[in-house]
Design an enzyme around this catalytic site. Structure first.
Site, mmCIF file in Angstrom:
data_model
loop_
_atom_site.group_PDB
_atom_site.id
_atom_site.type_symbol
_atom_site.label_atom_id
_atom_site.label_comp_id
_atom_site.label_asym_id
_atom_site.label_seq_id
_atom_site.Cartn_x
_atom_site.Cartn_y
_atom_site.Cartn_z
ATOM 1 N N ASP A 169 0.089 -6.814 6.740
ATOM 2 C CA ASP A 169 -1.335 -5.896 6.897
ATOM 3 C C ASP A 169 -2.219 -7.068 6.121
ATOM 4 O O ASP A 169 -1.170 -7.221 5.043
ATOM 5 C CB ASP A 169 -0.685 -4.879 5.430
ATOM 6 C CG ASP A 169 -1.361 -3.966 4.953
ATOM 7 O OD1 ASP A 169 -2.776 -4.537 5.447
ATOM 8 O OD2 ASP A 169 -1.719 -2.505 5.165
ATOM 9 N N TYR B 212 1.207 -1.068 -0.156
ATOM 10 C CA TYR B 212 0.214 -0.036 0.102
ATOM 11 C C TYR B 212 1.147 1.660 0.199
ATOM 12 O O TYR B 212 2.012 2.035 1.071
ATOM 13 C CB TYR B 212 -0.757 0.057 1.419
ATOM 14 C CG TYR B 212 -2.089 1.181 1.271
ATOM 15 C CD1 TYR B 212 -2.396 1.107 0.046
ATOM 16 C CD2 TYR B 212 -1.992 2.489 2.896
ATOM 17 C CE1 TYR B 212 -3.554 2.078 0.570
ATOM 18 C CE2 TYR B 212 -2.707 3.435 2.668
ATOM 19 C CZ TYR B 212 -4.038 3.265 1.291
ATOM 20 O OH TYR B 212 -4.479 4.540 1.494
ATOM 21 N N LYS C 147 -11.921 -0.635 5.157
ATOM 22 C CA LYS C 147 -12.037 -1.555 3.900
ATOM 23 C C LYS C 147 -13.456 -2.858 3.887
ATOM 24 O O LYS C 147 -13.973 -2.586 5.071
ATOM 25 C CB LYS C 147 -10.586 -2.772 2.861
ATOM 26 C CG LYS C 147 -9.437 -1.530 3.011
ATOM 27 C CD LYS C 147 -10.428 -0.656 2.423
ATOM 28 C CE LYS C 147 -8.989 1.433 2.375
ATOM 29 N NZ LYS C 147 -7.717 0.592 2.245
#
Ligand code: PLP
Length: 376
Positions: A169, A100, A194
């Site tokens: 993550d 990310y 999310k």
């Protein structure tokens, strides 16, 4: 007794039934708590603890397979809490170079504090080669947006042998899709903005760990920087968890159907979905994941084609997030920063009916192709 995911999710973090009490107490809005005499907790001041966080953290801890959880105001607050609370000047931190975007941007800050940062790709467990003398190893699997995977167990074993901590993550998978702590990681970190909460109406993050010392570090970090969740967000998140298994099932079902449909479209190249048996990420994903998630990526011929495709979709909104009950998509290269082609699309499948979604995508691809021909 081991509970199934549905049973676990509907009951997670709910207080024992008490006559006259609500099944899930509402959000507690408090900047401070009445506190005469000795300042004993847990509820002393609003930046330290809140009863609504307590229930949410208990719920997420159950979903993580048993863990101490600290919730944060966003996924990045959670990521930064682990990275910055565990790193000192002179430490070596290993990051994925395809993680990310904002996680990668921590590199500059770490270096400005005197830490050394090494990066390598997620695919092929390439970070294994960078572990020498490391203090913290950050993994993101599947990676976002390229959807590569790495073997958490294998890298965690090698990292621990070097005395390094391992954080994963786990945003894309959620704890019902993958349990990093069971695979040997020290931290499971996620943006709960999310798929975890899935309604596109809040930002939140969490850190889970089974090590009391690491949990205390992370909790103290939250108190120090004040990256605390709002009680309303925490309560909404807890409410959303009951439907997590249903949402994940449908999102993954739609993603697989989309991936299968796209493979027959001549406009589509570099199709990636870890749930496709011949995807390069599939073997690792199948070993460590229980759901393959709701993100599919693929590349359309060029930027104008991709833009025409996106604007021709009727059921799918253009947005830079994923994991919502509503399908969304974006041309990732518009941000810069990711190594993706101009026509690269990150597609997040929602819980719409599969046939409707596929029909919409087929018509949008066809329309994008026709418009291109007219314009030439
Ligand atoms: C979105 C995301 C984050 C950051 O989460 P926010 O809630 O937006 O701060 C971190 N990691 C991954 C993989 C993400 O997708």
């Amino acid at each position: 007794m081991t509970l199934g995911d549905g049973t676990l999710a509907v009951g997670a973090g709910r207080p024992a039934p008490e006559k006259g009490a609500p099944p899930l107490p509402g959000p507690v809005f408090a900047a401070y708590y009445h506190l005469p005499g000795e300042p004993t907790g847990p509820y002393t001041y609003g930046r330290d603890e809140n009863p609504t966080w307590t229930l949410l953290e208990a719920a997420i801890g159950e979903l993580e397979g048993g863990a101490e959880v600290t919730s944060f105001s966003s996924g990045m607050a959670a990521v930064a809490a682990v990275v910055l609370s565990q790193t000192r000047a002179g430490d070596v931190v290993v990051l994925p170079d395809d993680s990310y975007m904002q996680t990668r941007s921590l590199r500059e800050r770490l270096e400005s504090y005197g830490a050394q940062v090494r990066t390598g790709p997620t695919a092929g467990d390439a970070q294994l080669r960078l572990l020498d003398g490391a203090r913290l190893v950050w993994l993101e699997t599947p990676s976002n947006p390229n959807l590569d995977t790495c073997d958490i167990h294998r890298i965690a074993d090698a990292a621990h042998a070097q005395g390094a901590l391992v954080a994963v993550d786990n945003t894309l998978a959620t704890p019902l899709g993958q349990r990093p702590l069971d695979l040997g990681a020290d931290f499971s970190v996620a943006s709960d903005t999310k798929a975890m909460t899935g309604h596109g109406d809040l930002l939140l993050g969490h850190v889970a760990t089974r090590d009391p010392k690491l949990a205390a570090d992370v909790r103290l970090w939250r108190k120090t920087v004040g990256a605390i969740p709002g009680p309303m967000e925490a309560w909404l998140a807890h409410r959303s968890l009951a439907t997590l298994p249903l949402r994940l099932d449908r999102q993954a079902e739609n993603a697989l159907a989309l991936a299968r449909a796209l493979r027959h479209r001549p406009e589509v190249a570099d199709l990636r979905y870890p749930g496709l048996p011949d995807d390069p990420a599939h073997d690792t994903a199948a070993r460590q994941m229980r759901h393959f998630g709701g993100v599919v990526s693929f590349t359309l011929p060029d930027e104008p084609f991709a833009e025409r495709f996106l604007s021709s979709l009727r059921l799918v909104t253009q947005a830079t997030s994923f994991g919502s009950v509503h399908s969304s998509a974006e041309r990732r290269a518009r941000w810069g920063g990711d190594t993706v082609a101009p026509g690269f699309i990150r597609f997040s499948t929602g819980i719409e009916d599969t046939e409707d979604l596929l029909a919409d995508i087929h018509q949008a691809l066809t329309k994008a192709g026709q418009a291109g021909e007219v314009g030439q």
